[in-house]
Motif scaffolding. Structure first.
Motif, PDB file in Angstrom:
ATOM      1  N   MET A   1       1.310  -2.712   4.527  1.00 52.48           N
ATOM      2  CA  MET A   1       1.927  -2.773   3.220  1.00 52.48           C
ATOM      3  C   MET A   1       2.899  -1.769   3.111  1.00 52.48           C
ATOM      4  O   MET A   1       2.572  -0.623   3.337  1.00 52.48           O
ATOM      5  CB  MET A   1       0.898  -2.703   2.023  1.00 52.48           C
ATOM      6  CG  MET A   1       1.383  -3.014   0.792  1.00 52.48           C
ATOM      7  SD  MET A   1       1.315  -4.784   0.403  1.00 52.48           S
ATOM      8  CE  MET A   1       0.329  -4.613  -1.135  1.00 52.48           C
ATOM      9  N   THR A   2       4.048  -2.155   2.908  1.00 51.89           N
ATOM     10  CA  THR A   2       5.208  -1.209   2.689  1.00 51.89           C
ATOM     11  C   THR A   2       5.127  -0.382   1.658  1.00 51.89           C
ATOM     12  O   THR A   2       4.959  -0.996   0.335  1.00 51.89           O
ATOM     13  CB  THR A   2       6.671  -1.803   2.634  1.00 51.89           C
ATOM     14  OG1 THR A   2       6.687  -3.008   4.044  1.00 51.89           O
ATOM     15  CG2 THR A   2       7.722  -0.830   2.876  1.00 51.89           C
ATOM     16  N   GLU A   3       5.085   0.942   1.657  1.00 50.35           N
ATOM     17  CA  GLU A   3       5.014   1.724   0.550  1.00 50.35           C
ATOM     18  C   GLU A   3       6.601   1.915  -0.411  1.00 50.35           C
ATOM     19  O   GLU A   3       7.561   2.002   0.495  1.00 50.35           O
ATOM     20  CB  GLU A   3       4.808   3.254   0.709  1.00 50.35           C
ATOM     21  CG  GLU A   3       4.691   4.447  -0.314  1.00 50.35           C
ATOM     22  CD  GLU A   3       4.854   5.531   0.056  1.00 50.35           C
ATOM     23  OE1 GLU A   3       4.727   6.386  -0.899  1.00 50.35           O
ATOM     24  OE2 GLU A   3       4.725   5.782   1.307  1.00 50.35           O
ATOM     25  N   GLN A   4       6.548   1.393  -1.686  1.00 51.13           N
ATOM     26  CA  GLN A   4       7.923   1.182  -2.083  1.00 51.13           C
ATOM     27  C   GLN A   4       8.012   2.621  -3.064  1.00 51.13           C
ATOM     28  O   GLN A   4       7.348   3.125  -3.883  1.00 51.13           O
ATOM     29  CB  GLN A   4       7.678   0.173  -3.334  1.00 51.13           C
ATOM     30  CG  GLN A   4       7.600  -1.113  -2.653  1.00 51.13           C
ATOM     31  CD  GLN A   4       7.355  -2.320  -3.454  1.00 51.13           C
ATOM     32  OE1 GLN A   4       6.062  -2.531  -3.689  1.00 51.13           O
ATOM     33  NE2 GLN A   4       8.228  -2.983  -4.274  1.00 51.13           N
TER      34      GLN A   4
ATOM     35  N   GLY B   1      13.753  -9.805  -6.875  1.00 48.82           N
ATOM     36  CA  GLY B   1      12.666 -10.253  -7.885  1.00 48.82           C
ATOM     37  C   GLY B   1      12.819  -9.690  -9.301  1.00 48.82           C
ATOM     38  O   GLY B   1      13.478  -8.894  -9.628  1.00 48.82           O
ATOM     39  N   GLY B   2      12.130 -10.677 -10.080  1.00 46.97           N
ATOM     40  CA  GLY B   2      12.223 -10.258 -11.565  1.00 46.97           C
ATOM     41  C   GLY B   2      13.597 -10.483 -12.111  1.00 46.97           C
ATOM     42  O   GLY B   2      14.080  -9.678 -13.141  1.00 46.97           O
ATOM     43  N   GLY B   3      14.476 -11.264 -11.485  1.00 44.67           N
ATOM     44  CA  GLY B   3      15.917 -11.293 -11.880  1.00 44.67           C
ATOM     45  C   GLY B   3      16.958 -10.415 -11.563  1.00 44.67           C
ATOM     46  O   GLY B   3      18.129 -10.105 -11.599  1.00 44.67           O
TER      47      GLY B   3
ATOM     48  N   ARG C   1      13.514  -9.065   0.859  1.00 45.93           N
ATOM     49  CA  ARG C   1      12.964 -10.077   0.161  1.00 45.93           C
ATOM     50  C   ARG C   1      11.458  -9.726   0.563  1.00 45.93           C
ATOM     51  O   ARG C   1      11.068  -9.572   1.896  1.00 45.93           O
ATOM     52  CB  ARG C   1      13.148 -11.546   0.720  1.00 45.93           C
ATOM     53  CG  ARG C   1      14.422 -12.033  -0.098  1.00 45.93           C
ATOM     54  CD  ARG C   1      15.022 -13.345   0.465  1.00 45.93           C
ATOM     55  NE  ARG C   1      16.068 -13.718   0.281  1.00 45.93           N
ATOM     56  CZ  ARG C   1      16.417 -14.231  -0.933  1.00 45.93           C
ATOM     57  NH1 ARG C   1      15.552 -14.676  -1.518  1.00 45.93           N
ATOM     58  NH2 ARG C   1      17.765 -14.408  -1.119  1.00 45.93           N
ATOM     59  N   LYS C   2      10.553 -10.361  -0.216  1.00 42.89           N
ATOM     60  CA  LYS C   2       9.046 -10.276   0.089  1.00 42.89           C
ATOM     61  C   LYS C   2       8.729 -11.493   0.576  1.00 42.89           C
ATOM     62  O   LYS C   2       8.990 -12.606  -0.090  1.00 42.89           O
ATOM     63  CB  LYS C   2       8.297 -10.010  -1.403  1.00 42.89           C
ATOM     64  CG  LYS C   2       6.746  -9.768  -0.987  1.00 42.89           C
ATOM     65  CD  LYS C   2       5.943  -9.029  -2.189  1.00 42.89           C
ATOM     66  CE  LYS C   2       4.921  -8.297  -1.786  1.00 42.89           C
ATOM     67  NZ  LYS C   2       4.353  -7.676  -2.637  1.00 42.89           N
TER      68      LYS C   2
ATOM     69  N   GLU D   1       4.963  -9.362   2.792  1.00 43.24           N
ATOM     70  CA  GLU D   1       5.805  -8.137   3.543  1.00 43.24           C
ATOM     71  C   GLU D   1       7.139  -8.129   3.002  1.00 43.24           C
ATOM     72  O   GLU D   1       7.762  -9.104   2.810  1.00 43.24           O
ATOM     73  CB  GLU D   1       5.507  -8.339   5.154  1.00 43.24           C
ATOM     74  CG  GLU D   1       4.523  -8.117   5.635  1.00 43.24           C
ATOM     75  CD  GLU D   1       4.513  -7.974   7.383  1.00 43.24           C
ATOM     76  OE1 GLU D   1       3.977  -7.140   7.851  1.00 43.24           O
ATOM     77  OE2 GLU D   1       5.179  -9.075   7.806  1.00 43.24           O
ATOM     78  N   ILE D   2       7.563  -6.800   2.941  1.00 40.27           N
ATOM     79  CA  ILE D   2       8.952  -6.676   2.505  1.00 40.27           C
ATOM     80  C   ILE D   2       9.694  -6.631   3.498  1.00 40.27           C
ATOM     81  O   ILE D   2       9.737  -5.707   4.583  1.00 40.27           O
ATOM     82  CB  ILE D   2       9.299  -5.228   1.646  1.00 40.27           C
ATOM     83  CG1 ILE D   2       8.119  -5.257   0.415  1.00 40.27           C
ATOM     84  CG2 ILE D   2      10.487  -5.061   1.345  1.00 40.27           C
ATOM     85  CD1 ILE D   2       8.132  -3.863  -0.308  1.00 40.27           C
ATOM     86  N   ARG D   3      10.627  -7.816   3.694  1.00 42.26           N
ATOM     87  CA  ARG D   3      11.505  -7.808   4.946  1.00 42.26           C
ATOM     88  C   ARG D   3      12.905  -7.498   4.721  1.00 42.26           C
ATOM     89  O   ARG D   3      13.530  -8.159   3.901  1.00 42.26           O
ATOM     90  CB  ARG D   3      11.488  -9.252   5.374  1.00 42.26           C
ATOM     91  CG  ARG D   3      10.005  -9.578   6.143  1.00 42.26           C
ATOM     92  CD  ARG D   3      10.129 -10.769   6.909  1.00 42.26           C
ATOM     93  NE  ARG D   3       8.966 -11.006   7.786  1.00 42.26           N
ATOM     94  CZ  ARG D   3       8.643 -10.357   8.890  1.00 42.26           C
ATOM     95  NH1 ARG D   3       9.656  -9.738   9.430  1.00 42.26           N
ATOM     96  NH2 ARG D   3       7.650 -10.411   9.499  1.00 42.26           N
ATOM     97  N   HIS D   4      13.600  -6.468   5.484  1.00 41.97           N
ATOM     98  CA  HIS D   4      15.013  -6.165   5.264  1.00 41.97           C
ATOM     99  C   HIS D   4      15.842  -7.018   6.128  1.00 41.97           C
ATOM    100  O   HIS D   4      15.448  -6.939   7.490  1.00 41.97           O
ATOM    101  CB  HIS D   4      15.206  -4.757   5.591  1.00 41.97           C
ATOM    102  CG  HIS D   4      14.314  -3.811   4.821  1.00 41.97           C
ATOM    103  ND1 HIS D   4      12.949  -3.632   5.159  1.00 41.97           N
ATOM    104  CD2 HIS D   4      14.517  -2.817   3.908  1.00 41.97           C
ATOM    105  CE1 HIS D   4      12.517  -2.755   4.307  1.00 41.97           C
ATOM    106  NE2 HIS D   4      13.529  -2.348   3.322  1.00 41.97           N
TER     107      HIS D   4
END
Ligand code: ZN
Length: 243
Positions: A1-4, A41-43, A64-65, A69-72
């Protein structure tokens, strides 16, 4: 899980170092162990920027998730799995999103208080934003009234605090109609709370400025009906850009 890394309250950080956990050459996407890039996300649109590494550099053009997973999405060179990368945000774009997103909180709260209408959806851009309210039936004068109340709050230069709070406490404090808390999975606890002075509190994972004074002047530029009981307004911000 990617740390934000921007959570819960590091919205102004622009650069970071991370390790590449996975690379998918078929679609040019990269998963990192940590990131400052906001995922769409969330607008709020995704952040753009740059990843540099020993073997080259690439532009981050989408985030995007996907399947948790968060993909760049990276154009140019792709780093190798296990490599260390240095990430930099396209700050002008990100900061504009922070201002417009924070302004959306202000307008959503004003409309809830004055008209009892909830925010059904919103879309932020780097030069404007729109919000859909329901149930709502504005008259011709309402946009000016909403604008005046929003600008009065902005002029107070209220602080915008972001912190993680126990879900139960935040649920108790969030006014009815202010948030779709039931859309956030039950196991998300704590929740990140965004609190504007003594005026508003709302769970939100987006990026925001620290003080309302950074928003400048808000102008509602369009209003339209979207179905029987939904109203859409669009606004722009003008004024100080301090960060
Ligand atoms: Zn927010």
């Amino acid at each position: 899980m990617t740390e934000q890394l921007y959570l819960p309250d590091d919205d102004y950080r622009r650069e970071f170092d991370a390790r590449v956990e996975a690379v998918d050459e078929s679609n040019g996407t990269v998963v990192l162990d940590r990131t400052l890039f906001y995922k769409e996300g969330g607008g709020q649109p995704p952040d753009h920027g740059r990843l540099s590494f020993e073997s080259g550099e690439g532009r981050v053009v989408d985030v995007r998730k996907d399947h948790g997973e968060i993909r760049h999405t990276v154009e140019g060179n792709l780093p190798k799995e296990g490599a260390t990368v240095h990430g930099e945000l396209d700050w002008e774009r990100r900061y504009a999103h922070m201002r417009y997103h924070t302004a959306q909180h202000v307008v959503s709260k004003v409309v809830l208080d004055e008209y009892g209408a909830s925010t059904a959806g919103n879309q932020i851009h780097d030069d404007r934003a729109r919000i859909d309210f329901t149930p709502a039936a504005f008259d011709e004068d309402d946009p000016r009234a909403i604008e005046e109340r929003a600008n009065a709050l902005i002029e107070r230069d209220l602080s915008v605090e972001k912190e993680n709070r126990p879900r139960a406490a935040l649920e108790a404090e969030t006014p009815d109609g202010r948030s779709n808390l039931d859309l956030i999975p039950d196991d998300v606890d704590p929740l990140r709370a965004v609190t504007i002075g003594d005026v508003d509190v709302c769970p939100c994972g987006g990026t925001h400025v620290d003080r309302l004074g950074e928003l400048g002047e808000l102008t509602i530029v369009d209003r339209s009906s979207k179905g029987a009981d939904t109203e859409r307004i669009e606004f722009v911000l003008d004024g100080p850009e301090q960060a």
